[in-house]
Scaffold this motif. Structure first.
Motif, PDB file in Angstrom:
ATOM      1  N   ASN A 144      -3.407   8.818  -6.272  1.00 10.11           N
ATOM      2  CA  ASN A 144      -4.773   8.860  -5.349  1.00 10.11           C
ATOM      3  C   ASN A 144      -5.183  10.289  -5.650  1.00 10.11           C
ATOM      4  O   ASN A 144      -6.171  10.524  -5.384  1.00 10.11           O
ATOM      5  CB  ASN A 144      -4.499   8.338  -3.878  1.00 10.11           C
ATOM      6  CG  ASN A 144      -4.395   7.022  -3.734  1.00 10.11           C
ATOM      7  OD1 ASN A 144      -3.160   6.501  -3.994  1.00 10.11           O
ATOM      8  ND2 ASN A 144      -5.312   6.048  -3.959  1.00 10.11           N
ATOM      9  N   THR A 167       5.649   5.937  -1.198  1.00  8.80           N
ATOM     10  CA  THR A 167       5.525   5.103  -2.396  1.00  8.80           C
ATOM     11  C   THR A 167       7.134   5.089  -2.823  1.00  8.80           C
ATOM     12  O   THR A 167       7.347   3.930  -3.346  1.00  8.80           O
ATOM     13  CB  THR A 167       4.867   6.119  -3.484  1.00  8.80           C
ATOM     14  OG1 THR A 167       3.538   5.995  -3.190  1.00  8.80           O
ATOM     15  CG2 THR A 167       4.759   5.537  -4.882  1.00  8.80           C
ATOM     16  N   SER A 169      -2.729   3.714 -10.028  1.00 10.02           N
ATOM     17  CA  SER A 169      -2.912   4.079  -8.657  1.00 10.02           C
ATOM     18  C   SER A 169      -3.028   2.619  -7.919  1.00 10.02           C
ATOM     19  O   SER A 169      -2.177   2.598  -7.005  1.00 10.02           O
ATOM     20  CB  SER A 169      -4.431   4.490  -8.519  1.00 10.02           C
ATOM     21  OG  SER A 169      -4.699   4.730  -7.119  1.00 10.02           O
ATOM     22  N   ASN A 170      -3.713   1.698  -8.336  1.00 10.91           N
ATOM     23  CA  ASN A 170      -3.725   0.368  -7.633  1.00 10.91           C
ATOM     24  C   ASN A 170      -2.797  -0.577  -7.809  1.00 10.91           C
ATOM     25  O   ASN A 170      -2.507  -1.689  -7.304  1.00 10.91           O
ATOM     26  CB  ASN A 170      -5.250  -0.368  -7.415  1.00 10.91           C
ATOM     27  CG  ASN A 170      -5.880  -0.841  -8.884  1.00 10.91           C
ATOM     28  OD1 ASN A 170      -5.128  -1.271  -9.369  1.00 10.91           O
ATOM     29  ND2 ASN A 170      -6.955  -0.381  -9.112  1.00 10.91           N
ATOM     30  N   LEU A 218       0.666  -1.146   0.018  1.00 12.25           N
ATOM     31  CA  LEU A 218       0.209   0.071   0.161  1.00 12.25           C
ATOM     32  C   LEU A 218       0.923   1.217   0.012  1.00 12.25           C
ATOM     33  O   LEU A 218       0.294   2.183  -0.574  1.00 12.25           O
ATOM     34  CB  LEU A 218      -1.120   0.145   1.021  1.00 12.25           C
ATOM     35  CG  LEU A 218      -2.354  -0.776   1.039  1.00 12.25           C
ATOM     36  CD1 LEU A 218      -3.004  -0.730   2.298  1.00 12.25           C
ATOM     37  CD2 LEU A 218      -3.354  -0.016  -0.079  1.00 12.25           C
ATOM     38  N   THR A 272       1.200   1.973  -3.555  1.00  9.95           N
ATOM     39  CA  THR A 272       0.194   2.251  -4.289  1.00  9.95           C
ATOM     40  C   THR A 272      -0.331   3.591  -3.764  1.00  9.95           C
ATOM     41  O   THR A 272      -0.932   4.380  -4.683  1.00  9.95           O
ATOM     42  CB  THR A 272      -0.804   1.096  -4.303  1.00  9.95           C
ATOM     43  OG1 THR A 272      -1.145   0.902  -2.938  1.00  9.95           O
ATOM     44  CG2 THR A 272      -0.251  -0.094  -4.821  1.00  9.95           C
ATOM     45  N   ILE A 273      -0.653   3.896  -2.467  1.00 10.72           N
ATOM     46  CA  ILE A 273      -1.428   5.231  -2.016  1.00 10.72           C
ATOM     47  C   ILE A 273      -0.187   5.956  -2.370  1.00 10.72           C
ATOM     48  O   ILE A 273       0.496   6.450  -1.584  1.00 10.72           O
ATOM     49  CB  ILE A 273      -1.690   5.025  -0.702  1.00 10.72           C
ATOM     50  CG1 ILE A 273      -2.906   3.806  -0.664  1.00 10.72           C
ATOM     51  CG2 ILE A 273      -2.294   6.165  -0.266  1.00 10.72           C
ATOM     52  CD1 ILE A 273      -3.148   3.533   0.814  1.00 10.72           C
ATOM     53  N   ASP A 303      -7.175   1.230  -1.712  1.00 18.08           N
ATOM     54  CA  ASP A 303      -6.565   2.085  -2.689  1.00 18.08           C
ATOM     55  C   ASP A 303      -7.553   2.900  -3.493  1.00 18.08           C
ATOM     56  O   ASP A 303      -7.620   4.060  -3.603  1.00 18.08           O
ATOM     57  CB  ASP A 303      -5.371   1.589  -3.472  1.00 18.08           C
ATOM     58  CG  ASP A 303      -4.862   2.817  -4.384  1.00 18.08           C
ATOM     59  OD1 ASP A 303      -5.289   2.620  -5.518  1.00 18.08           O
ATOM     60  OD2 ASP A 303      -3.727   3.144  -3.785  1.00 18.08           O
ATOM     61  N   ALA A 323      -3.493   7.309   5.625  1.00 18.93           N
ATOM     62  CA  ALA A 323      -4.675   6.876   4.686  1.00 18.93           C
ATOM     63  C   ALA A 323      -6.001   7.130   5.528  1.00 18.93           C
ATOM     64  O   ALA A 323      -6.819   7.809   4.780  1.00 18.93           O
ATOM     65  CB  ALA A 323      -4.786   5.338   4.502  1.00 18.93           C
TER      66      ALA A 323
END
Length: 452
Positions: free
Chosen positions: A81, A365, A277-278, A73, A76-77, A311, A219
């Motif tokens: 996003n 990231t 994104s994901n 995550l 991906t986040i 995500d 998040a």
């Protein structure tokens, strides 16, 4: 530079054409059907597995199942996003959000299959650390004649990392902080490089430890802020849903500074930014899940699929609704600037919050993708190349911060597709293994947890 941009642009149009969109969505849909829609039915149970985390400390692996998800995550986040969702809406209209949702729903099956294969076919390197991901499940699952495909993924994985997980992140943060706080881009690049170096040089365990703390905090904080804005405008949400669905199938007419968008544009940019994104189908996340302390590949697959749900279905949707609620998407802005403008127009100081959030998202990231790139390098050169890779990773950050934004996004988008191709082909070829392991591990009565 114009010639290079033109070449990359032509390649981007080729690899992100209809064949790629069909391959991404088709692979996810095929896996979802083959699994009997199990990923959608098992979302509550997957969260139970994640937070229970039992027996994980006693199994073989480098990090806990929870930390594996947080590491994936963390990768991906990120800018996808905030800037990615805004770009999708700016270029594809409100309908792009609908196609991002579709990509995420079928992507849950893809992410599940990736993690199952990653744990099932992983190896240990010379230092005793676990290595896995597409290059290993291609090599160990498909046999010697497919090693060229494994090498292709690892090759693109190294270079995609420097685009997707490094320079794009640094560039977006530098751009946002310069616009909001007038901070020189070189200062942002230097600070990011220093912070990343302090974590990345400590290896996957330090990355997982930092991600395990930062990712949940950032998040939850970002979603909470977005939900407050949505709650303040709750009466407009039904109309927004109708707008998104209508634009997904009928296109979006020009309004204000928005140039309008066809259905094709909505699908193309919704799918492309959804994957950006994901990362479902990209093959990056299974590299992190292969390091999890577990002997049950199906359990880890259930945990892994939550990454796509969190995500895109949660975080990206919140960004998208805030942008649509604000009406800022009609003004001609794009990227992180559009997201900042949207939040600021609906809540005081929203642009500052978005800029800080973007910086934290991008930082994590860079950590996650540093590990992905490292494992791809290890596949080619062994563990003795790790330190040199980490130094190169840190050195690229300030360069990315000062590069041209449009070209970096274009290059990252192209590398996304080139990295996904060998992984998607491998998943299709290994799908019988995924289906068999799922039937073997799940009880005949559809029990909530995979059998140990």
């Amino acid at each position: 530079m114009e010639t290079i941009t033109s070449i990359i642009g032509g390649l981007n149009g080729l690899v992100w054409g209809w064949p790629m969109l069909i391959l991404i969505l088709g692979t996810g849909a095929y896996l979802m059907l083959g699994l009997g829609f199990m990923p959608l039915r098992r979302i509550p149970q997957a969260f139970g597995l994640l937070f229970r985390g039992r027996k994980g400390e006693q199994d073989s692996g480098d990090i806990s199942p929870f930390q594996a998800l947080m590491t994936s995550l963390s990768a991906t986040i990120g800018t996808g996003n905030i800037a990615g969702v805004a770009t999708a809406i700016a270029l594809g209209g409100p309908g792009a959000l609908f196609w991002m949702w579709c990509t995420a729903l079928v992507g849950m099956a893809t992410k599940y299959a990736e993690a199952v294969c990653a744990v099932h076919y992983r190896e240990q390197d010379e230092q005793g650390n676990f290595s896995g991901g597409p290059m290993y499940y291609i090599k160990n699952g498909l046999g010697p004649k497919w090693r060229w495909l494994a090498a292709t993924f690892a090759f693109f994985g190294v270079f995609a990392g420097f685009g997707i997980g490094n320079t794009v992140q640094a560039n977006s943060v530098a751009d946002a902080l310069h616009a909001t706080f007038s901070l020189p881009v070189w200062v942002t690049g230097a600070v990011l490089a220093t912070a990343v170096a302090l974590v990345v040089l400590g290896g996957v365990k330090r990355i997982a430890s930092v991600a395990g703390v930062l990712v949940p905090i950032m998040a939850v904080a970002y979603m909470a802020m977005g939900l407050v804005i949505i709650a303040m405008n709750i009466s407009e949400i039904p109309a927004l849903f109708l707008l998104v669905v209508d634009a997904a199938f009928n296109g979006a007419a020009a309004v204000g500074g928005f140039a309008g968008a066809s259905v094709v544009a909505a699908i193309r940019f919704g799918v492309a930014r959804g994957i950006f994104s994901n990362e479902a189908g990209l093959g990056s996340a299974p590299i992190a899940h292969a390091a999890a302390r577990t002997h049950n590949s199906v359990n880890q697959g259930l945990i892994a699929m939550l990454g796509t749900f969190i995500d895109t279905i949660l975080v990206c949707s919140i960004t998208g609704f805030v942008i649509l609620l604000s009406g800022a998407w009609q003004g001609g802005e794009s990227g992180a600037a559009l997201s900042a403008l949207a939040f600021d127009s609906l809540i005081g100081g929203g642009d500052f919050i978005v800029s800080v959030g973007l910086a934290v998202f991008a930082f994590t990231t860079m950590l996650g993708w540093a590990y992905y790139g490292e494992r791809c390098v290890v596949y080619f050169f062994g563990t003795h190349a790790i330190f040199a890779f980490r130094l190169a990773w840190v050195a690229a950050i300030p360069l990315g911060a000062m590069a041209e934004l449009d070209f970096i996004w274009l290059l990252a988008d192209t590398l996304n597709a080139l990295m996904a191709l060998p992984n998607l082909l491998a998943l299709l070829l290994l799908s019988p293994v995924v289906f068999a392991l799922t039937r073997e591990r799940l009880g005949s009565n559809g029990s909530a947890e995979a059998r140990e």
